[in-house]
Design an enzyme around this catalytic site. Structure first.
Site, PDB file in Angstrom:
ATOM      1  N   GLY A 104      25.860 -17.974  -9.414  1.00 30.61           N
ATOM      2  CA  GLY A 104      26.615 -18.149 -10.653  1.00 30.61           C
ATOM      3  C   GLY A 104      27.968 -18.755 -10.394  1.00 30.61           C
ATOM      4  O   GLY A 104      28.504 -18.686  -9.285  1.00 30.61           O
ATOM      5  N   ASP A 133      37.673  -6.042 -19.055  1.00 29.11           N
ATOM      6  CA  ASP A 133      36.581  -6.930 -19.446  1.00 29.11           C
ATOM      7  C   ASP A 133      35.234  -6.236 -19.258  1.00 29.11           C
ATOM      8  O   ASP A 133      34.287  -6.829 -18.735  1.00 29.11           O
ATOM      9  CB  ASP A 133      36.634  -8.228 -18.638  1.00 29.11           C
ATOM     10  CG  ASP A 133      35.800  -9.339 -19.260  1.00 29.11           C
ATOM     11  OD1 ASP A 133      35.593  -9.306 -20.497  1.00 29.11           O
ATOM     12  OD2 ASP A 133      35.354 -10.246 -18.527  1.00 29.11           O
ATOM     13  N   VAL A 183      29.895 -17.789  -7.075  1.00 31.90           N
ATOM     14  CA  VAL A 183      29.365 -16.634  -6.357  1.00 31.90           C
ATOM     15  C   VAL A 183      28.082 -17.036  -5.641  1.00 31.90           C
ATOM     16  O   VAL A 183      27.195 -17.656  -6.242  1.00 31.90           O
ATOM     17  CB  VAL A 183      29.084 -15.452  -7.310  1.00 31.90           C
ATOM     18  CG1 VAL A 183      28.512 -14.262  -6.534  1.00 31.90           C
ATOM     19  CG2 VAL A 183      30.363 -15.042  -8.036  1.00 31.90           C
ATOM     20  N   GLY A 187      31.840 -19.772 -12.746  1.00 30.14           N
ATOM     21  CA  GLY A 187      32.606 -19.806 -13.984  1.00 30.14           C
ATOM     22  C   GLY A 187      33.697 -20.843 -13.870  1.00 30.14           C
ATOM     23  O   GLY A 187      33.639 -21.748 -13.041  1.00 30.14           O
ATOM     24  N   GLY A 188      34.737 -20.696 -14.712  1.00 27.97           N
ATOM     25  CA  GLY A 188      35.811 -21.679 -14.711  1.00 27.97           C
ATOM     26  C   GLY A 188      36.611 -21.671 -13.435  1.00 27.97           C
ATOM     27  O   GLY A 188      37.157 -22.690 -13.021  1.00 27.97           O
ATOM     28  N   MET A 189      36.714 -20.507 -12.757  1.00 29.15           N
ATOM     29  CA  MET A 189      37.547 -20.428 -11.564  1.00 29.15           C
ATOM     30  C   MET A 189      36.763 -20.162 -10.293  1.00 29.15           C
ATOM     31  O   MET A 189      37.108 -20.654  -9.231  1.00 29.15           O
ATOM     32  CB  MET A 189      38.605 -19.327 -11.728  1.00 29.15           C
ATOM     33  CG  MET A 189      39.619 -19.298 -10.592  1.00 29.15           C
ATOM     34  SD  MET A 189      40.820 -17.960 -10.752  1.00 29.15           S
ATOM     35  CE  MET A 189      39.829 -16.550 -10.268  1.00 29.15           C
ATOM     36  N   LYS A 203      32.260 -14.378  -3.311  1.00 26.28           N
ATOM     37  CA  LYS A 203      32.923 -15.127  -4.375  1.00 26.28           C
ATOM     38  C   LYS A 203      34.059 -15.950  -3.797  1.00 26.28           C
ATOM     39  O   LYS A 203      34.835 -15.467  -2.968  1.00 26.28           O
ATOM     40  CB  LYS A 203      33.470 -14.169  -5.438  1.00 26.28           C
ATOM     41  CG  LYS A 203      34.091 -14.854  -6.646  1.00 26.28           C
ATOM     42  CD  LYS A 203      34.467 -13.822  -7.701  1.00 26.28           C
ATOM     43  CE  LYS A 203      35.023 -14.484  -8.954  1.00 26.28           C
ATOM     44  NZ  LYS A 203      35.341 -13.495 -10.006  1.00 26.28           N
TER      45      LYS A 203
END
Length: 363
Positions: free
Chosen positions: A110, A225, A117, A112-114, A132
Protein backbone atom coordinates in the site's frame (compact mmCIF):
# COMPACT_ATOMS: atom_id res chain seq x y z
CA UNK A 1 15.85 36.42 18.27
CA UNK A 2 16.06 33.12 16.36
CA UNK A 3 12.69 32.52 14.73
CA UNK A 4 11.45 29.02 13.86
CA UNK A 5 11.45 28.21 10.17
CA UNK A 6 8.26 27.99 8.14
CA UNK A 7 8.59 24.20 8.04
CA UNK A 8 8.85 24.08 11.84
CA UNK A 9 5.76 26.26 12.28
CA UNK A 10 3.85 24.18 9.74
CA UNK A 11 4.89 20.94 11.47
CA UNK A 12 3.73 22.39 14.80
CA UNK A 13 0.38 23.43 13.36
CA UNK A 14 -0.10 19.98 11.80
CA UNK A 15 0.76 18.37 15.12
CA UNK A 16 3.91 16.70 13.84
CA UNK A 17 6.77 18.67 15.33
CA UNK A 18 9.27 16.38 17.05
CA UNK A 19 9.08 16.45 20.83
CA UNK A 20 12.70 17.58 21.02
CA UNK A 21 11.67 20.80 19.27
CA UNK A 22 8.27 21.34 20.93
CA UNK A 23 9.54 23.12 24.03
CA UNK A 24 11.80 25.49 22.10
CA UNK A 25 9.21 26.46 19.47
CA UNK A 26 6.28 26.73 21.88
CA UNK A 27 8.32 28.90 24.26
CA UNK A 28 9.28 31.14 21.36
CA UNK A 29 5.63 31.55 20.35
CA UNK A 30 4.75 32.86 23.79
CA UNK A 31 7.27 35.66 23.23
CA UNK A 32 6.81 36.34 19.52
CA UNK A 33 3.46 37.66 18.19
CA UNK A 34 4.94 37.74 14.68
CA UNK A 35 5.43 33.96 14.58
CA UNK A 36 1.94 33.43 16.00
CA UNK A 37 0.62 35.47 13.09
CA UNK A 38 2.67 33.36 10.67
CA UNK A 39 0.93 30.25 11.99
CA UNK A 40 -2.45 31.92 11.42
CA UNK A 41 -1.37 32.70 7.85
CA UNK A 42 -0.33 29.09 7.31
CA UNK A 43 -3.76 28.01 8.53
CA UNK A 44 -5.43 29.82 5.63
CA UNK A 45 -3.84 27.26 3.30
CA UNK A 46 -6.42 24.69 4.36
CA UNK A 47 -8.87 25.27 1.52
CA UNK A 48 -11.54 22.90 2.81
CA UNK A 49 -11.67 24.60 6.19
CA UNK A 50 -12.05 27.98 4.47
CA UNK A 51 -14.92 26.61 2.39
CA UNK A 52 -16.55 25.13 5.46
CA UNK A 53 -16.41 28.43 7.29
CA UNK A 54 -17.45 30.47 4.26
CA UNK A 55 -20.41 28.21 3.54
CA UNK A 56 -19.32 27.54 -0.04
CA UNK A 57 -20.45 24.32 -1.70
CA UNK A 58 -18.43 24.08 -4.89
CA UNK A 59 -18.03 20.33 -5.26
CA UNK A 60 -15.49 20.76 -8.03
CA UNK A 61 -12.90 22.10 -5.62
CA UNK A 62 -10.41 19.63 -4.19
CA UNK A 63 -11.69 18.04 -0.98
CA UNK A 64 -10.03 17.04 2.26
CA UNK A 65 -6.49 15.83 2.06
CA UNK A 66 -5.85 16.29 -1.65
CA UNK A 67 -2.80 18.44 -1.01
CA UNK A 68 -1.48 16.00 1.56
CA UNK A 69 -2.24 12.97 -0.64
CA UNK A 70 -0.30 14.44 -3.55
CA UNK A 71 2.45 16.24 -1.64
CA UNK A 72 5.06 13.56 -2.28
CA UNK A 73 4.34 13.42 -6.01
CA UNK A 74 4.45 17.20 -6.26
CA UNK A 75 7.78 17.22 -4.46
CA UNK A 76 9.15 14.84 -7.06
CA UNK A 77 7.64 16.87 -9.91
CA UNK A 78 9.11 20.12 -8.59
CA UNK A 79 12.54 18.59 -8.36
CA UNK A 80 12.35 17.10 -11.85
CA UNK A 81 11.02 20.34 -13.33
CA UNK A 82 13.93 22.29 -11.89
CA UNK A 83 16.40 19.86 -13.44
CA UNK A 84 14.62 19.34 -16.79
CA UNK A 85 13.49 22.92 -17.30
CA UNK A 86 9.78 22.29 -17.80
CA UNK A 87 6.55 21.03 -16.28
CA UNK A 88 5.91 18.40 -18.98
CA UNK A 89 8.34 15.93 -17.47
CA UNK A 90 6.29 13.63 -15.23
CA UNK A 91 8.08 12.28 -12.17
CA UNK A 92 8.68 8.57 -11.89
CA UNK A 93 7.41 6.88 -8.75
CA UNK A 94 10.32 5.44 -6.82
CA UNK A 95 10.86 1.81 -7.86
CA UNK A 96 10.42 -1.02 -5.39
CA UNK A 97 13.87 -1.82 -3.97
CA UNK A 98 15.06 -5.41 -3.60
CA UNK A 99 16.26 -4.90 -0.06
CA UNK A 100 16.38 -2.31 2.70
CA UNK A 101 19.05 -2.94 5.27
CA UNK A 102 18.52 -6.43 6.69
CA UNK A 103 15.07 -6.67 5.13
CA UNK A 104 14.24 -8.46 1.89
CA UNK A 105 11.36 -6.77 0.04
CA UNK A 106 8.63 -9.28 -0.81
CA UNK A 107 5.98 -6.96 -2.25
CA UNK A 108 4.33 -3.55 -1.93
CA UNK A 109 1.12 -3.63 0.11
CA UNK A 110 0.00 0.00 0.00
CA UNK A 111 0.91 3.64 -0.39
CA UNK A 112 -0.57 7.01 0.46
CA UNK A 113 0.33 10.65 -0.09
CA UNK A 114 3.46 10.45 2.07
CA UNK A 115 4.40 6.83 2.68
CA UNK A 116 4.72 3.44 1.06
CA UNK A 117 4.45 0.12 2.92
CA UNK A 118 6.22 -3.10 1.93
CA UNK A 119 5.86 -6.65 3.15
CA UNK A 120 9.41 -7.70 4.06
CA UNK A 121 11.37 -10.52 5.67
CA UNK A 122 14.23 -9.95 8.10
CA UNK A 123 17.11 -12.10 6.85
CA UNK A 124 18.68 -12.89 10.19
CA UNK A 125 15.48 -13.55 12.14
CA UNK A 126 13.45 -14.94 9.21
CA UNK A 127 10.59 -12.84 10.52
CA UNK A 128 7.94 -11.15 8.40
CA UNK A 129 7.41 -7.42 8.95
CA UNK A 130 5.71 -4.39 7.46
CA UNK A 131 8.19 -1.71 6.46
CA UNK A 132 7.07 1.88 5.90
CA UNK A 133 9.13 4.55 4.14
CA UNK A 134 8.60 8.12 2.94
CA UNK A 135 7.35 7.90 -0.64
CA UNK A 136 9.22 10.98 -1.88
CA UNK A 137 12.59 9.70 -0.73
CA UNK A 138 15.33 12.29 -0.98
CA UNK A 139 12.82 14.88 -2.23
CA UNK A 140 10.71 14.73 0.95
CA UNK A 141 10.26 18.09 2.62
CA UNK A 142 11.56 18.76 6.07
CA UNK A 143 7.99 18.77 7.40
CA UNK A 144 7.42 15.31 5.89
CA UNK A 145 10.59 14.06 7.54
CA UNK A 146 9.55 15.48 10.90
CA UNK A 147 6.10 13.96 10.56
CA UNK A 148 7.45 10.52 9.67
CA UNK A 149 9.98 10.55 12.50
CA UNK A 150 7.28 11.59 14.98
CA UNK A 151 5.01 8.76 13.81
CA UNK A 152 7.81 6.27 14.34
CA UNK A 153 8.70 7.58 17.80
CA UNK A 154 5.09 7.70 18.99
CA UNK A 155 4.27 4.24 17.65
CA UNK A 156 7.37 2.80 19.30
CA UNK A 157 6.49 4.43 22.61
CA UNK A 158 3.30 2.40 23.10
CA UNK A 159 3.66 -1.30 23.95
CA UNK A 160 0.42 -3.31 24.06
CA UNK A 161 -0.71 -6.64 22.56
CA UNK A 162 -3.54 -4.87 20.72
CA UNK A 163 -1.30 -2.21 19.17
CA UNK A 164 0.97 -3.04 16.23
CA UNK A 165 4.48 -3.54 17.59
CA UNK A 166 7.41 -1.50 16.26
CA UNK A 167 10.54 -3.57 15.61
CA UNK A 168 12.99 -0.98 14.35
CA UNK A 169 13.42 2.65 13.36
CA UNK A 170 16.26 3.25 10.91
CA UNK A 171 17.45 4.83 7.68
CA UNK A 172 18.39 3.41 4.31
CA UNK A 173 20.32 5.56 1.83
CA UNK A 174 19.18 8.65 3.69
CA UNK A 175 15.52 7.57 3.77
CA UNK A 176 13.96 6.88 7.18
CA UNK A 177 12.02 3.65 7.59
CA UNK A 178 9.83 2.06 10.23
CA UNK A 179 9.71 -1.75 10.57
CA UNK A 180 6.58 -3.06 12.28
CA UNK A 181 4.80 -6.27 13.16
CA UNK A 182 3.21 -7.97 10.17
CA UNK A 183 -0.53 -8.55 10.74
CA UNK A 184 -1.79 -11.09 8.23
CA UNK A 185 -5.58 -11.06 8.63
CA UNK A 186 -6.50 -7.84 6.83
CA UNK A 187 -8.35 -4.94 8.45
CA UNK A 188 -11.68 -4.41 10.16
CA UNK A 189 -12.74 -2.49 7.05
CA UNK A 190 -12.49 -5.75 5.08
CA UNK A 191 -14.93 -7.40 7.49
CA UNK A 192 -17.65 -4.74 7.38
CA UNK A 193 -20.44 -5.45 4.90
CA UNK A 194 -23.22 -3.23 6.19
CA UNK A 195 -24.70 -5.93 8.40
CA UNK A 196 -24.90 -5.19 12.14
CA UNK A 197 -22.84 -7.28 14.53
CA UNK A 198 -24.40 -8.79 17.61
CA UNK A 199 -24.25 -6.41 20.60
CA UNK A 200 -21.93 -8.79 22.44
CA UNK A 201 -19.45 -9.04 19.54
CA UNK A 202 -19.45 -5.28 19.00
CA UNK A 203 -19.02 -4.45 22.69
CA UNK A 204 -16.23 -6.98 23.11
CA UNK A 205 -14.20 -5.59 20.19
CA UNK A 206 -14.56 -1.95 21.24
CA UNK A 207 -13.76 -2.83 24.86
CA UNK A 208 -10.50 -4.41 23.67
CA UNK A 209 -9.62 -1.38 21.55
CA UNK A 210 -10.56 1.05 24.34
CA UNK A 211 -8.20 -0.67 26.78
CA UNK A 212 -5.38 -0.46 24.24
CA UNK A 213 -6.08 3.21 23.50
CA UNK A 214 -6.11 3.95 27.23
CA UNK A 215 -2.55 2.60 27.43
CA UNK A 216 -1.64 4.81 24.47
CA UNK A 217 -3.10 7.84 26.25
CA UNK A 218 -1.24 6.88 29.42
CA UNK A 219 1.96 7.03 27.37
CA UNK A 220 1.01 10.50 26.16
CA UNK A 221 -0.11 9.55 22.64
CA UNK A 222 -3.48 10.40 21.03
CA UNK A 223 -4.13 8.44 17.82
CA UNK A 224 -6.57 10.89 16.11
CA UNK A 225 -7.40 8.58 13.19
CA UNK A 226 -9.14 5.51 14.58
CA UNK A 227 -11.18 3.89 11.80
CA UNK A 228 -11.80 0.37 10.44
CA UNK A 229 -8.88 0.54 8.01
CA UNK A 230 -6.51 1.20 10.93
CA UNK A 231 -7.73 -1.79 12.95
CA UNK A 232 -5.76 -4.79 11.70
CA UNK A 233 -6.69 -8.37 12.51
CA UNK A 234 -4.50 -11.42 13.02
CA UNK A 235 -5.46 -14.74 11.43
CA UNK A 236 -7.05 -15.62 14.77
CA UNK A 237 -9.11 -12.42 14.84
CA UNK A 238 -7.09 -10.48 17.44
CA UNK A 239 -7.43 -6.73 16.73
CA UNK A 240 -4.36 -4.49 16.59
CA UNK A 241 -4.42 -0.72 16.24
CA UNK A 242 -2.14 0.52 13.46
CA UNK A 243 -1.05 3.69 11.66
CA UNK A 244 0.05 6.39 14.07
CA UNK A 245 0.69 8.72 11.12
CA UNK A 246 -1.67 11.36 12.59
CA UNK A 247 -0.85 10.67 16.23
CA UNK A 248 -0.11 13.61 18.49
CA UNK A 249 1.95 13.78 21.69
CA UNK A 250 0.25 15.13 24.80
CA UNK A 251 1.78 17.71 27.11
CA UNK A 252 -0.17 18.43 30.31
CA UNK A 253 -3.15 16.53 28.85
CA UNK A 254 -3.41 18.83 25.81
CA UNK A 255 -2.01 18.58 22.30
CA UNK A 256 0.51 21.25 21.32
CA UNK A 257 -1.23 22.28 18.11
CA UNK A 258 -2.90 25.35 16.70
CA UNK A 259 -6.35 25.77 15.19
CA UNK A 260 -6.94 26.03 11.47
CA UNK A 261 -6.11 22.65 9.91
CA UNK A 262 -8.32 19.63 9.31
CA UNK A 263 -6.58 16.44 10.39
CA UNK A 264 -8.18 13.01 10.14
CA UNK A 265 -10.62 11.03 8.00
CA UNK A 266 -13.89 12.99 7.48
CA UNK A 267 -16.24 10.06 8.13
CA UNK A 268 -14.53 9.35 11.47
CA UNK A 269 -13.73 12.90 12.60
CA UNK A 270 -14.86 14.22 15.95
CA UNK A 271 -16.67 17.59 16.04
CA UNK A 272 -13.50 19.31 17.27
CA UNK A 273 -11.55 17.87 14.33
CA UNK A 274 -14.26 18.69 11.79
CA UNK A 275 -14.40 22.32 12.94
CA UNK A 276 -10.61 22.69 12.86
CA UNK A 277 -10.60 23.47 16.60
CA UNK A 278 -7.70 21.22 17.44
CA UNK A 279 -7.03 23.01 20.72
CA UNK A 280 -9.78 20.67 21.98
CA UNK A 281 -8.28 17.54 20.41
CA UNK A 282 -7.18 15.06 23.06
CA UNK A 283 -8.03 11.64 24.53
CA UNK A 284 -11.76 12.40 24.20
CA UNK A 285 -11.23 12.57 20.43
CA UNK A 286 -10.24 8.91 20.38
CA UNK A 287 -13.20 8.10 22.66
CA UNK A 288 -15.49 9.71 20.07
CA UNK A 289 -13.93 7.59 17.31
CA UNK A 290 -14.45 4.44 19.36
CA UNK A 291 -18.09 5.47 19.75
CA UNK A 292 -18.38 5.85 15.98
CA UNK A 293 -16.93 2.38 15.48
CA UNK A 294 -19.35 0.95 18.04
CA UNK A 295 -22.28 2.73 16.34
CA UNK A 296 -21.21 1.31 12.98
CA UNK A 297 -20.81 -2.23 14.31
CA UNK A 298 -24.19 -2.17 16.06
CA UNK A 299 -26.22 -0.56 13.26
CA UNK A 300 -24.31 -1.38 10.08
CA UNK A 301 -23.85 2.29 9.22
CA UNK A 302 -22.28 5.53 10.38
CA UNK A 303 -24.38 8.18 12.13
CA UNK A 304 -23.76 10.98 9.61
CA UNK A 305 -24.21 10.95 5.84
CA UNK A 306 -23.91 13.71 3.24
CA UNK A 307 -23.51 14.22 -0.50
CA UNK A 308 -20.07 15.77 -0.12
CA UNK A 309 -17.36 16.35 2.43
CA UNK A 310 -18.41 19.91 3.25
CA UNK A 311 -21.93 18.82 4.19
CA UNK A 312 -20.57 15.83 6.08
CA UNK A 313 -18.36 18.04 8.26
CA UNK A 314 -21.29 20.37 8.92
CA UNK A 315 -23.38 17.40 10.02
CA UNK A 316 -20.62 16.17 12.34
CA UNK A 317 -20.34 19.55 14.01
CA UNK A 318 -24.05 20.48 14.11
CA UNK A 319 -26.39 17.48 13.86
CA UNK A 320 -27.31 14.94 16.50
CA UNK A 321 -26.87 11.29 15.49
CA UNK A 322 -29.89 9.11 14.84
CA UNK A 323 -30.40 7.06 17.98
CA UNK A 324 -29.03 3.55 17.37
CA UNK A 325 -32.22 1.85 18.62
CA UNK A 326 -34.21 3.56 15.87
CA UNK A 327 -32.08 1.58 13.43
CA UNK A 328 -31.80 -1.58 15.54
CA UNK A 329 -34.75 -1.74 18.00
CA UNK A 330 -33.35 -4.85 19.71
CA UNK A 331 -30.15 -3.09 20.72
CA UNK A 332 -29.87 -3.01 24.53
CA UNK A 333 -30.72 0.36 26.09
CA UNK A 334 -27.45 0.38 28.04
CA UNK A 335 -25.39 -0.11 24.90
CA UNK A 336 -27.22 2.74 23.17
CA UNK A 337 -26.51 4.95 26.17
CA UNK A 338 -22.80 4.09 25.98
CA UNK A 339 -22.67 4.91 22.27
CA UNK A 340 -24.41 8.27 22.68
CA UNK A 341 -22.18 9.17 25.63
CA UNK A 342 -19.14 8.67 23.37
CA UNK A 343 -20.73 10.83 20.64
CA UNK A 344 -21.37 13.94 22.71
CA UNK A 345 -20.44 17.07 20.73
CA UNK A 346 -18.41 18.60 23.55
CA UNK A 347 -15.33 16.58 24.55
CA UNK A 348 -15.77 17.15 28.29
CA UNK A 349 -19.22 15.51 28.17
CA UNK A 350 -17.84 12.18 26.88
CA UNK A 351 -16.13 9.49 28.93
CA UNK A 352 -13.18 11.11 30.64
CA UNK A 353 -10.96 8.14 29.76
CA UNK A 354 -11.06 5.26 27.33
CA UNK A 355 -10.74 2.95 30.33
CA UNK A 356 -14.10 4.18 31.65
CA UNK A 357 -15.61 3.30 28.29
CA UNK A 358 -14.01 -0.15 28.40
CA UNK A 359 -15.30 -0.83 31.91
CA UNK A 360 -18.86 0.18 30.98
CA UNK A 361 -18.73 -2.14 27.99
CA UNK A 362 -17.41 -4.95 30.19
CA UNK A 363 -20.29 -4.47 32.59
Amino acid sequence: MHHPSGDELLALSLGHLAETELARVSTHLFECPACCQRIDELATDDRLLRRLKDGRRDEEDPLVGQVQRRSAVRALRKSNESSSGGPDHDPAILPIPKEIGEYEILCEVGRGGMGVVYKVRHRGLQRLAALKMILAGEYASRAQGVRFRLEAELAARVQHPNIVQVFEIGTHEGRPFLAMEWVEGGSLADKLDGKPWTPTEAAKLIETLARAIHVSHSEGVVHRDLKPANILLTSGGTPKIADFGLAQPLVNCATLTQTGFLIGTPEYMSPEQASGNRVLVGPATDVYALGLLLYQLCTGQLPFHAANTIELLRAVTSNEPVRPRRLQPRLPHDLEAIILHCLEKEPHRRYSTALELAEDLSR
